[in-house]
Design an enzyme around this catalytic site. Structure first.
Site, PDB file in Angstrom:
ATOM      1  N   GLY A   1      55.870   5.650  71.064  1.00  0.00           N
ATOM      2  CA  GLY A   1      55.169   5.213  69.851  1.00  0.00           C
ATOM      3  C   GLY A   1      56.144   4.669  68.836  1.00  0.00           C
ATOM      4  O   GLY A   1      57.348   4.941  68.928  1.00  0.00           O
TER       5      GLY A   1
ATOM      6  N   CYS B   1      59.955   9.087  75.275  1.00  0.00           N
ATOM      7  CA  CYS B   1      60.473   8.447  74.067  1.00  0.00           C
ATOM      8  C   CYS B   1      59.948   9.161  72.806  1.00  0.00           C
ATOM      9  O   CYS B   1      60.333  10.275  72.549  1.00  0.00           O
ATOM     10  CB  CYS B   1      60.123   6.956  74.094  1.00  0.00           C
ATOM     11  SG  CYS B   1      61.158   6.034  72.955  1.00  0.00           S
ATOM     12  N   TYR B   2      59.032   8.559  72.046  1.00  0.00           N
ATOM     13  CA  TYR B   2      58.466   9.271  70.891  1.00  0.00           C
ATOM     14  C   TYR B   2      57.866  10.599  71.352  1.00  0.00           C
ATOM     15  O   TYR B   2      57.959  11.604  70.656  1.00  0.00           O
ATOM     16  CB  TYR B   2      57.393   8.403  70.225  1.00  0.00           C
ATOM     17  CG  TYR B   2      56.736   9.050  69.023  1.00  0.00           C
ATOM     18  CD1 TYR B   2      57.234   8.837  67.741  1.00  0.00           C
ATOM     19  CD2 TYR B   2      55.622   9.883  69.161  1.00  0.00           C
ATOM     20  CE1 TYR B   2      56.639   9.437  66.636  1.00  0.00           C
ATOM     21  CE2 TYR B   2      55.020  10.490  68.069  1.00  0.00           C
ATOM     22  CZ  TYR B   2      55.533  10.259  66.807  1.00  0.00           C
ATOM     23  OH  TYR B   2      54.941  10.861  65.714  1.00  0.00           O
TER      24      TYR B   2
ATOM     25  N   GLU C   1      57.668   3.948  82.845  1.00  0.00           N
ATOM     26  CA  GLU C   1      56.502   3.162  83.278  1.00  0.00           C
ATOM     27  C   GLU C   1      56.780   1.666  83.336  1.00  0.00           C
ATOM     28  O   GLU C   1      55.993   0.921  83.902  1.00  0.00           O
ATOM     29  CB  GLU C   1      55.301   3.424  82.346  1.00  0.00           C
ATOM     30  CG  GLU C   1      55.469   3.033  80.894  1.00  0.00           C
ATOM     31  CD  GLU C   1      56.215   4.077  80.071  1.00  0.00           C
ATOM     32  OE1 GLU C   1      56.848   4.958  80.669  1.00  0.00           O
ATOM     33  OE2 GLU C   1      56.190   3.983  78.842  1.00  0.00           O
TER      34      GLU C   1
ATOM     35  N   GLY D   1      29.296 -14.862  87.951  1.00  0.00           N
ATOM     36  CA  GLY D   1      29.944 -15.204  89.214  1.00  0.00           C
ATOM     37  C   GLY D   1      31.391 -14.753  89.233  1.00  0.00           C
ATOM     38  O   GLY D   1      32.053 -14.806  90.260  1.00  0.00           O
ATOM     39  N   GLY D   2      31.886 -14.283  88.092  1.00  0.00           N
ATOM     40  CA  GLY D   2      33.232 -13.709  88.057  1.00  0.00           C
ATOM     41  C   GLY D   2      33.199 -12.315  88.677  1.00  0.00           C
ATOM     42  O   GLY D   2      32.130 -11.726  88.869  1.00  0.00           O
TER      43      GLY D   2
ATOM     44  N   ASP E   1      34.067  -9.330  87.565  1.00  0.00           N
ATOM     45  CA  ASP E   1      33.605  -8.173  86.792  1.00  0.00           C
ATOM     46  C   ASP E   1      32.080  -8.103  86.740  1.00  0.00           C
ATOM     47  O   ASP E   1      31.489  -7.053  86.992  1.00  0.00           O
ATOM     48  CB  ASP E   1      34.163  -8.205  85.359  1.00  0.00           C
ATOM     49  CG  ASP E   1      35.674  -8.286  85.348  1.00  0.00           C
ATOM     50  OD1 ASP E   1      36.284  -7.945  86.368  1.00  0.00           O
ATOM     51  OD2 ASP E   1      36.245  -8.709  84.318  1.00  0.00           O
ATOM     52  N   SER E   2      31.458  -9.233  86.418  1.00  0.00           N
ATOM     53  CA  SER E   2      29.999  -9.183  86.325  1.00  0.00           C
ATOM     54  C   SER E   2      29.397  -9.036  87.720  1.00  0.00           C
ATOM     55  O   SER E   2      28.358  -8.390  87.890  1.00  0.00           O
ATOM     56  CB  SER E   2      29.439 -10.402  85.599  1.00  0.00           C
ATOM     57  OG  SER E   2      29.638 -11.577  86.333  1.00  0.00           O
TER      58      SER E   2
ATOM     59  N   LYS F   1      41.582  -4.259  86.414  1.00  0.00           N
ATOM     60  CA  LYS F   1      41.092  -5.419  87.166  1.00  0.00           C
ATOM     61  C   LYS F   1      41.312  -5.275  88.679  1.00  0.00           C
ATOM     62  O   LYS F   1      40.421  -5.561  89.471  1.00  0.00           O
ATOM     63  CB  LYS F   1      41.821  -6.660  86.656  1.00  0.00           C
ATOM     64  CG  LYS F   1      41.263  -7.941  87.172  1.00  0.00           C
ATOM     65  CD  LYS F   1      40.265  -8.462  86.198  1.00  0.00           C
ATOM     66  CE  LYS F   1      39.761  -9.820  86.531  1.00  0.00           C
ATOM     67  NZ  LYS F   1      38.706 -10.204  85.575  1.00  0.00           N
TER      68      LYS F   1
END
Ligand code: XMP
Length: 522
Positions: free
Chosen positions: A58, A85-86, A181, A233-234, A236-237, A378
Site C-alpha cells: 500500500g 511490503c506495507y 506477486e 457475442g463477446g 463475457d456476455s 478474464k
C-alpha cells in the site's frame, strides 16, 4: 461469499498490484477475495472465516496517524498470515516491532526496483525458492522495518533491506519487504504455493465447481422470475448467457442489438449459434438504420460514443419490455471491475474515452442485477466458457468494443466506408489466421483514416482511402505493444487488401504502443 470451499482473504491496503496476488492464488486453485482494509471488521472476519490471510502492499506510511490497519482480531484467528511490503510493516508495528521512513544510518533505505535476497536459515515458506544462493525480487518501498516484533526472526536479507524476509514460525506469520506477486520477482509464485500449502489449502477451486455453484446461486437468487441479458457475442456476455440458460432455461431472454457497426458476418454468427446450437430465446434487434441515421455527419469521437451509448440503452429497453416482465438483468461483470469499483484509494480517473456498456440500465429499468462472473478473471471466464461448451472460435475471440466499427471508421461514418472497412478487416483477420498468429495477438483490426490519397492502379489514377492495420499484444488492454509482424506478412496482407478492396489504395501498419496511443482510434 460462500463457505462451501476453502477461501483466503486478501486485505487490501491500496497497492497497485493487489489484483496480481489474487491471480497468483487462483492459478493455484485457491479461492480468494480482496477486501479493502476499511471493510474488514471483526464481524466480517468472523463471518468470512478465512483459512489464511494476506496483507497487501500500500502507498501509506504505517507510522502516520490514521494509516489503515487491520482489526487486531485478525492476529487471533489462528490462521497463517503473509504480509507484503506495507503489509509487513503494518504487521510489525501491530505486533510490537518498529517501522521508520526514508533513509536511516546503518539500517535500510528506500528501495525501488530489482534487488537480490540471500537466505538466512531455513523456512517452510522458502522451500525450494532460492536458486544459486540468492533470488531476484522487486522492491518498492520508502519505509522499512527497523526492529522486529517479538517472536519474529530474519530469514532473508538484501543489501538495502536487512528484514527482507521475516517470520514468526510458531504463529505462522510471514512478512516480506518485496512483492512476490509481480513479474519482476520471477520465482514469486513459489512463495504463494508454499504459503497456501502450509495453510492446508487443497486447491479445490476449479471451474467445474464454480459452474455448479454459480448455477445453484442463480436459481436461488432469481427464483421463478424472468431475466434478460444483453448479448454482444463477446466472451463475457456469451458465458453469462450460457450460465443463465443452464440455470433457468426459457425464463432467460437475450437481446442482441445489431447497431450496424459489427464486423463481417458477425450478427449471423452470434444469432445462429445462440438460437440454433443452444435453442436460446434471443431477440435479434436489427437497429442499424436507427444508429447509422443518428451518426450521420458526426465525426467527433466522444459525440459518436455518446450517441451510441444512449441509443443502445433506448433500444435495449424497448426490446426488453417486449420480451416480457423481466425482474432481473444479467451482466457479465468481471472481478477486476468489481475490485476497481471498490478501489482502495477511489478517486475518479481522467476520462480518456466514454466506454459504452450497459451501465446505468438497471436503475433506469428498475431491474435487479445478476452477475454470475463477478468472481472471475478474464482467462477464468474462457475456461468456464469451454466447460459450458462454447466453441473455441468464440472463446479465443479478440475483444471488440461496444461502439464497434464506429471508432475504427475515423471521422465521418458512411455506409460505403463501413463496407470498405468490413471487407479489409475480414481479409486482415483471415491473413492472421492463415499464418497461425491469431492467438498470439491480443487484438487486431483494420481502420479507415479520414483522408484520401492519390495512387496509380493499372494505368489510371486513384483517389482512395488509406487503411491502417493495428495489432497489439497486451495482458489487460490497459497497456499494449504493437505486434512485430514480419515484412513479408505485412506486404502480402497489404497487397491482398489493395487488390481485393475497391476504395483503398494504401495500407499502413500502425507501430504505436499504448501509451502513448490507445488501442482503438477514437
Ligand atoms: P483503448 O482504445 O481504450 O481500448 O486503448 C482498450 C480496450 O478496450 C476496448 N474498448 C472498448 N470496449 N466498449 C467496450 O466494450 C468501449 O466503448 C470500448 N472502447 C475501447 C478496446 O477494443 C480495447 O480492447
Amino acid at each position: 461469499m460462500t463457505a462451501a470451499h476453502e477461501h483466503l482473504l486478501i486485505i487490501d491496503f491500496g497497492s497497485q498490484v493487489t489484483r496480481l496476488i489474487a491471480r497468483r492464488l487462483r492459478e493455484l486453485n485457491v479461492y480468494c477475495e480482496i477486501h479493502p482494509c476499511q471493510n474488514v471488521t471483526d464481524a466480517f472476519l468472523a463471518e468470512f472465516a478465512p483459512r489464511a490471510v494476506i496483507f497487501s502492499g500500500g502507498p501509506d506510511c504505517v507510522t502516520r496517524e490514521g494509516a489503515p490497519r487491520p482489526p487486531a482480531s485478525v492476529y487471533d484467528l489462528g490462521v497463517p498470515i503473509l504480509g507484503i511490503c506495507y503489509g509487513q510493516q503494518v504487521m510489525m508495528q501491530d505486533l510490537g516491532g518498529r517501522v521508520e521512513g526514508g533513509r536511516i544510518s546503518g539500517g535500510g533505505m528506500a528501495e525501488f526496483g530489482r534487488a537480490f535476497v540471500k537466505p538466512e536459515g531455513t523456512l517452510d515458506l522458502l522451500k525450494g525458492w532460492f536458486r544459486d544462493g540468492h533470488e531476484q525480487v522487486w522492491m518498492s518501498h520508502r519505509d522499512h522495518v527497523t526492529a522486529l516484533a517479538p517472536g519474529f526472526k530474519v530469514y532473508g536479507t538484501s543489501s538495502n533491506a536487512p528484514y527482507a524476509i521475516t517470520a514468526d514460525t510458531t504463529r505462522h506469520f510471514y512478512a516480506v519487504q518485496f512483492h512476490p506477486e509481480v513479474h519482476h520477482t520471477p520465482h514469486g509464485a513459489l512463495l504463494y504455493r508454499n504459503f497456501v500449502n502450509l495453510a492446508g489449502f487443497s486447491g479445490d477451486w476449479t471451474m467445474g465447481a464454480y459452474r455448479d455453484r454459480a448455477i445453484a446461486a442463480i436459481r436461488k437468487q432469481v427464483g421463478d422470475a424472468r431475466v434478460i441479458c444483453g448479448l454482444s457475442g463477446g466472451i463475457d456476455s456469451s458465458v453469462t448467457a450460457l450460465l443463465l440458460h443452464a440455470a433457468i432455461g426459457d425464463r432467460l431472454t437475450c437481446v442482441f442489438v445489431d447497431h450496424g457497426l459489427l464486423r463481417q458476418g458477425e450478427a449471423e454468427e452470434v444469432v445462429t449459434m445462440f438460437r440454433e446450437t443452444y435453442s436460446m430465446p434471443l431477440v435479434h434487434a436489427d437497429e442499424s438504420a436507427l444508429f447509422l441515421a443518428a451518426l450521420d455527419g458526426q465525426s467527433d469521437p466522444e459525440t459518436k460514443r455518446k450517441i451510441i451509448g444512449k441509443l443502445f440503452i433506448d433500444v435495449f429497453r424497448k426490446h426488453a419490455a417486449e420480451a416480457g416482465d423481466a425482474e432481473f438483468l444479467a451482466q457479465g461483470t468481471l472481478y477486476p471491475d468489481v475490485v476497481e469499483s471498490v478501489s482502495f484509494s477511489g478517486g475518479p480517473s481522467v476520462t480518456i474515452k466514454s466506454h459504452h456498456n450497459v451501465g446505468g440500465l438497471p436503475e433506469k429499468m428498475g431491474l435487479k442485477l445478476v452477475e454470475p462472473l463477478r468472481g472471475l478473471f478474464k482467462d477464468e471466464v474462457r475456461v468456464l466458457g469451454r466447460k459450458l461448451g462454447l466453441p473455441q472460435g468464440f472463446i479465443g475471440r479478440h475483444p471488440f468494443p461496444g461502439p464497434g466499427l464506429a471508432i475504427r471508421c475515423v471521422g465521418k461514418i458512411t455506409r460505403p466506408k463501413l463496407e470498405i472497412l468490413r471487407t479489409a478487416d475480414a481479409i486482415y483477420i483471415d491473413q492472421i489466421r492463415r499464418h497461425g498468429l491469431y492467438d498470439e495477438i491480443w487484438q487486431a483490426f483494420a481502420a479507415i483514416l479520414p483522408v484520401r490519397a492519390v495512387g496509380v492502379m493499372g494505368d489510371g489514377r486513384t483517389y482512395d482511402y488509406i487503411c491502417t492495420l493495428r495489432a497489439v499484444t497486451s495482458t489487460d488492454g490497459m497497456t499494449a505493444d504493437y505486434y512485430p509482424f514480419s515484412h513479408a506478412f505485412i506486404s502480402e496482407t497489404a497487397t491482398r487488401i489493395i487488390n481485393e478492396v475497391p476504395g483503398i489504395n494504401r495500407v499502413t501498419y500502425d507501430i504505436t504502443s499504448k501509451p502513448p496511443g490507445t488501442i482503438e482510434y477514437e
